[in-house]
Scaffold this active site. Sequence first.
Site, mmCIF file in Angstrom:
data_model
loop_
_atom_site.group_PDB
_atom_site.id
_atom_site.type_symbol
_atom_site.label_atom_id
_atom_site.label_comp_id
_atom_site.label_asym_id
_atom_site.label_seq_id
_atom_site.Cartn_x
_atom_site.Cartn_y
_atom_site.Cartn_z
ATOM 1 C CD GLN A 22 1.925 -8.925 6.274
ATOM 2 O OE1 GLN A 22 0.759 -8.561 6.316
ATOM 3 N NE2 GLN A 22 2.576 -9.086 5.134
ATOM 4 C CD GLN B 177 -3.191 0.441 2.127
ATOM 5 O OE1 GLN B 177 -3.186 -0.674 2.652
ATOM 6 N NE2 GLN B 177 -4.119 1.338 2.410
ATOM 7 C CG HIS C 70 2.586 -3.500 9.553
ATOM 8 N ND1 HIS C 70 2.572 -4.858 9.301
ATOM 9 C CD2 HIS C 70 2.313 -2.893 8.360
ATOM 10 C CE1 HIS C 70 2.312 -5.061 8.018
ATOM 11 N NE2 HIS C 70 2.148 -3.894 7.424
ATOM 12 N NE ARG D 120 -2.580 -7.723 5.181
ATOM 13 C CZ ARG D 120 -1.934 -6.626 4.845
ATOM 14 N NH1 ARG D 120 -2.450 -5.796 3.927
ATOM 15 N NH2 ARG D 120 -0.780 -6.317 5.405
ATOM 16 C CB SER E 103 2.897 -4.319 3.959
ATOM 17 O OG SER E 103 1.740 -4.250 4.768
ATOM 18 C CG LEU E 104 -1.603 -5.673 -0.314
ATOM 19 C CD1 LEU E 104 -1.089 -5.837 -1.734
ATOM 20 C CD2 LEU E 104 -2.412 -6.906 0.075
#
Length: 293
Positions: A238, A11, A189, A114, A89-90
């Site tokens: 995560q 993102q 996070h 998510r 991340s993603l």
Amino acid sequence: MTKTAWVFPGQGSQKIGMGVDLAEEPIASAKYEAAEKILGWSVPEICNSEDDKVSNSLYTQPTLYVVESILADLMRDRDRQPNLVAGHSLGEYVALYVAGVFDFETGLKLVLRRAELMSTVAGGQMMALIGFNREQLEEQIEQTADVVLANDNSDAQVVISGTPEAVEAVASNIKTKRAVKLNVSGAFHSPFMAPAAAEFQTVLDGVTFADAGVPVLSNTDPTPTTNGERLKQRLSSQMTGSVRWREIMQQFSEQNIETVVEVGPGKVLSNLIKRACSGISLGQVGTLANLPE
């Protein structure tokens, strides 16, 4: 033969118009059709929306997953294959798809849920810090409640996450070249995502992870593995854990990677790697024109 890693951005890399040029490719049109059945909306339409719908988290995560997966499929259709994969991340979901841990539809369903759960967590803040003393930063985070190191992107760039008061306190107590608030709805996070992570875990529990075809470097544990169960455990943490991208980049030289290709829009990861990894050649595939012959 050149040892190559493929990396997938997360993102923040999205932009209006991404993936629209791919629509005429048979691989892409099939994926867009499959995605629409799951999402209930058209990825190309959202990506091409002039009011920047693609930057709304509910759309950003699924569209990035779909577009990056298509680009990777088009690379493989041209006989390109990675020796190692990682995602920021993603982007880790795309890496797992490319490594054969789950199929496209399964990955998209996970990403959609998510995005839905993360969008429900409000009230937190994230801030990028550029040019800082790491020892001073770690000391301030340790001394300040309700703030964590969310993205350890490089020696010179990190993102902290927590309550607005705690984030501002840390930023004001250290010297930085730049401090930039991120346009996000929550403290991603970080432990503040625990309720969303717990609900997401129930979805994750119902998915079987196959062993990967190539080693994967995970955000929460940047050591290469192909073990499906281990990759699933890493993904479980995560949402609340730090993105350890600085350590992922260190693994490239340890794994004798000679070329890193960023598969997705923009050059966020390429720029980080360029500054951190000497002697590694870089490639970027974000559009149809970037694809190899």
